[in-house]
Scaffold this motif. Structure first.
Motif, mmCIF file in Angstrom:
data_model
loop_
_atom_site.group_PDB
_atom_site.id
_atom_site.type_symbol
_atom_site.label_atom_id
_atom_site.label_comp_id
_atom_site.label_asym_id
_atom_site.label_seq_id
_atom_site.Cartn_x
_atom_site.Cartn_y
_atom_site.Cartn_z
ATOM 1 N N PRO A 26 12.463 -24.146 -34.582
ATOM 2 C CA PRO A 26 12.454 -22.739 -35.006
ATOM 3 C C PRO A 26 11.163 -22.342 -35.709
ATOM 4 N N VAL A 27 10.778 -21.110 -35.465
ATOM 5 C CA VAL A 27 9.658 -20.500 -36.175
ATOM 6 C C VAL A 27 10.240 -19.388 -37.042
ATOM 7 N N CYS A 28 10.201 -19.559 -38.340
ATOM 8 C CA CYS A 28 10.787 -18.575 -39.260
ATOM 9 C C CYS A 28 9.784 -17.441 -39.474
ATOM 10 N N ASP A 29 9.870 -16.444 -38.604
ATOM 11 C CA ASP A 29 8.882 -15.362 -38.626
ATOM 12 C C ASP A 29 9.408 -14.105 -39.312
ATOM 13 N N ASN A 30 10.573 -14.181 -39.959
ATOM 14 C CA ASN A 30 11.014 -13.098 -40.832
ATOM 15 C C ASN A 30 11.661 -13.730 -42.062
ATOM 16 N N TYR A 31 12.452 -12.988 -42.803
ATOM 17 C CA TYR A 31 12.937 -13.472 -44.087
ATOM 18 C C TYR A 31 14.461 -13.438 -44.146
ATOM 19 N N GLU A 32 15.032 -14.446 -44.781
ATOM 20 C CA GLU A 32 16.415 -14.353 -45.227
ATOM 21 C C GLU A 32 16.431 -13.379 -46.399
ATOM 22 N N ILE A 33 17.476 -12.566 -46.481
ATOM 23 C CA ILE A 33 17.493 -11.473 -47.462
ATOM 24 C C ILE A 33 18.724 -11.589 -48.342
ATOM 25 N N SER A 34 18.528 -11.441 -49.641
ATOM 26 C CA SER A 34 19.654 -11.341 -50.564
ATOM 27 C C SER A 34 19.883 -9.867 -50.895
ATOM 28 N N TYR A 35 21.149 -9.524 -51.116
ATOM 29 C CA TYR A 35 21.529 -8.123 -51.349
ATOM 30 C C TYR A 35 22.312 -8.026 -52.649
ATOM 31 N N MET A 36 21.821 -7.203 -53.563
ATOM 32 C CA MET A 36 22.500 -6.929 -54.824
ATOM 33 C C MET A 36 23.058 -5.519 -54.763
ATOM 34 N N GLU A 37 24.365 -5.406 -54.766
ATOM 35 C CA GLU A 37 25.056 -4.139 -54.537
ATOM 36 C C GLU A 37 25.334 -3.406 -55.847
ATOM 37 N N ASP A 38 25.077 -2.106 -55.841
ATOM 38 C CA ASP A 38 25.488 -1.214 -56.935
ATOM 39 C C ASP A 38 24.998 -1.681 -58.305
ATOM 40 N N VAL A 39 23.712 -1.949 -58.396
ATOM 41 C CA VAL A 39 23.109 -2.301 -59.681
ATOM 42 C C VAL A 39 22.913 -1.012 -60.486
ATOM 43 N N VAL A 40 23.535 -0.926 -61.634
ATOM 44 C CA VAL A 40 23.423 0.281 -62.461
ATOM 45 C C VAL A 40 22.036 0.314 -63.116
ATOM 46 N N TYR A 41 21.287 1.381 -62.844
ATOM 47 C CA TYR A 41 19.968 1.500 -63.451
ATOM 48 C C TYR A 41 19.914 2.548 -64.545
ATOM 49 N N CYS A 42 20.919 3.418 -64.591
ATOM 50 C CA CYS A 42 20.907 4.489 -65.579
ATOM 51 C C CYS A 42 22.322 5.063 -65.702
ATOM 52 N N GLU A 43 22.696 5.430 -66.921
ATOM 53 C CA GLU A 43 23.975 6.097 -67.147
ATOM 54 C C GLU A 43 23.701 7.514 -67.627
ATOM 55 N N ARG A 44 24.092 8.482 -66.786
ATOM 56 C CA ARG A 44 23.939 9.893 -67.128
ATOM 57 C C ARG A 44 25.297 10.463 -67.523
ATOM 58 N N LEU A 51 21.387 1.295 -57.848
ATOM 59 C CA LEU A 51 20.396 0.832 -56.889
ATOM 60 C C LEU A 51 21.060 -0.166 -55.950
ATOM 61 N N GLN A 52 20.623 -0.132 -54.683
ATOM 62 C CA GLN A 52 20.964 -1.186 -53.717
ATOM 63 C C GLN A 52 19.680 -1.994 -53.530
ATOM 64 N N ILE A 53 19.686 -3.255 -53.950
ATOM 65 C CA ILE A 53 18.454 -4.048 -53.993
ATOM 66 C C ILE A 53 18.497 -5.136 -52.929
ATOM 67 N N LEU A 54 17.452 -5.173 -52.099
ATOM 68 C CA LEU A 54 17.292 -6.196 -51.065
ATOM 69 C C LEU A 54 16.037 -6.987 -51.370
ATOM 70 N N LEU A 55 16.182 -8.311 -51.434
ATOM 71 C CA LEU A 55 15.058 -9.177 -51.771
ATOM 72 C C LEU A 55 14.872 -10.244 -50.707
ATOM 73 N N PRO A 56 13.672 -10.359 -50.144
ATOM 74 C CA PRO A 56 13.378 -11.491 -49.255
ATOM 75 C C PRO A 56 13.453 -12.795 -50.056
ATOM 76 N N ILE A 57 14.001 -13.830 -49.432
ATOM 77 C CA ILE A 57 14.132 -15.113 -50.115
ATOM 78 C C ILE A 57 12.997 -16.033 -49.678
ATOM 79 N N ASP A 58 12.016 -16.188 -50.559
ATOM 80 C CA ASP A 58 10.920 -17.121 -50.261
ATOM 81 C C ASP A 58 10.266 -17.661 -51.526
ATOM 82 N N GLY A 59 10.856 -17.371 -52.671
ATOM 83 C CA GLY A 59 10.352 -17.931 -53.908
ATOM 84 C C GLY A 59 9.195 -17.191 -54.543
#
Length: 301
Positions: A26-44, A51-59
């Motif tokens: 295999p040639v890993c030519d893209n990224y495994e992605i972690s997903y953090m759902e419904d992160v509260v960034y502010c309370e009004r 926020l819906q946060i997507l992070l590539p996993i590569d350190g």
């Protein structure tokens, strides 16, 4: 056989084989992605904002971040609707935080701009936690989200568009606008399939349920071009707009680009032939390549 008490990296390769199997490397030519759902960034007062946060996993610990603001005619957004499209960006090695803002039904302009800035400050505050470089944040949005993205980027440091006692500023390295409204007062002079100045129009609701043309000072305050001038520093901008946009006139981006160039700003404008409002044409590899190259250029150390 006893359990192998070794790390993932040191676990031995199996040499087992069976007739007919096919070996691939295999040639890993893209990224495994972690997903953090419904992160509260502010309370009004109206709601907790997420926020819906997507992070590539590569350190990596210093990756660029795209703060993505979805369009919604300035109403409450379905911020998760385009998660698959945000993943296209994360597969390019970019962190993505899709931002929910308060809808105009709850509170009008400049609430959406203030929410976007609060989201930027939140990601700067938690940059180490998410492995991003707080100096490499790019704000991006489509349709009404494009307007909000530009307002957040262009109106940085203007007192009445900032919240007091903020530990971090809301400055960004660049902005990417996908067919966002620019000047509410000129939209009805341009081809469109809907009204843009009546109190119940998206733009009228954004200004508080008023007639846009009867409130020129308020409309001017919400116009992106108000914050473009030769003596005002703004971050580089990349613009995409479809020639067949039925909701936000193509001429809006022409108006913006003309103002940017006359003021000597770093701006690029791509006319997307035949594209309608929010079409799949804006998520092609060609567009994503341009987005990635733009971010690479403006975030280069």
């Amino acid at each position: 056989m006893s359990v192998l008490n070794v790390s993932r990296e040191l676990f031995p390769m199996s040499n087992a084989a069976v007739d007919g199997m096919i070996t691939m490397h295999p040639v890993c030519d893209n990224y495994e992605i972690s997903y953090m759902e419904d992160v509260v960034y502010c309370e009004r007062a109206e709601a907790k904002l997420h926020l819906q946060i997507l992070l590539p996993i590569d350190g990596r610990t210093n990756r660029p971040l795209i703060m993505y603001i979805p369009g919604s005619a300035f109403h409450w957004q379905n911020v998760k609707e385009r998660l698959p499209q945000y993943a296209y960006l994360a597969q390019r090695g970019l962190a993505v935080a899709a931002l929910q803002y308060r809808g105009s039904q709850a509170v009008p302009f400049p609430a959406q701009t203030l929410d976007a800035k609060a989201g930027i400050r939140f990601m700067k505050r938690h940059a180490g936690e998410y492995g991003i470089d707080p100096e490499k944040i790019v704000v991006m949005g489509d349709s009404s989200g494009g307007h909000t993205a530009m307002m957040a980027a262009f109106a940085c440091g203007i007192d009445w568009l900032e919240e007091p006692d903020c530990e971090f500023d809301s400055s960004v390295r660049g902005v990417i606008d996908l067919y966002g409204p620019v000047n509410f007062t000129t939209m009805n002079e341009q081809p469109s399939s809907q009204n843009h100045f009546m109190p119940d129009s998206p733009e009228g609701m954004e200004l508080g349920g008023v007639n846009v043309l009867e409130n020129p000072d308020l409309a001017k305050a919400a116009a992106v071009t108000t914050y473009v001038s030769p003596d005002r520093e703004i971050p580089p901008i990349l613009i995409f707009h479809g020639t067949n946009d039925e909701l936000v006139p193509f001429e809006q981006s022409c108006e913006l680009f003309d103002a940017l160039k006359k003021s000597g700003k770093d701006a690029s404008f791509y006319r997307v032939m035949g594209a309608h409002h929010g079409g799949r044409e804006f998520w092609t590899s060609g567009v994503l390549d341009i987005v990635a190259e733009f971010i690479s250029r403006i975030t280069a150390v």
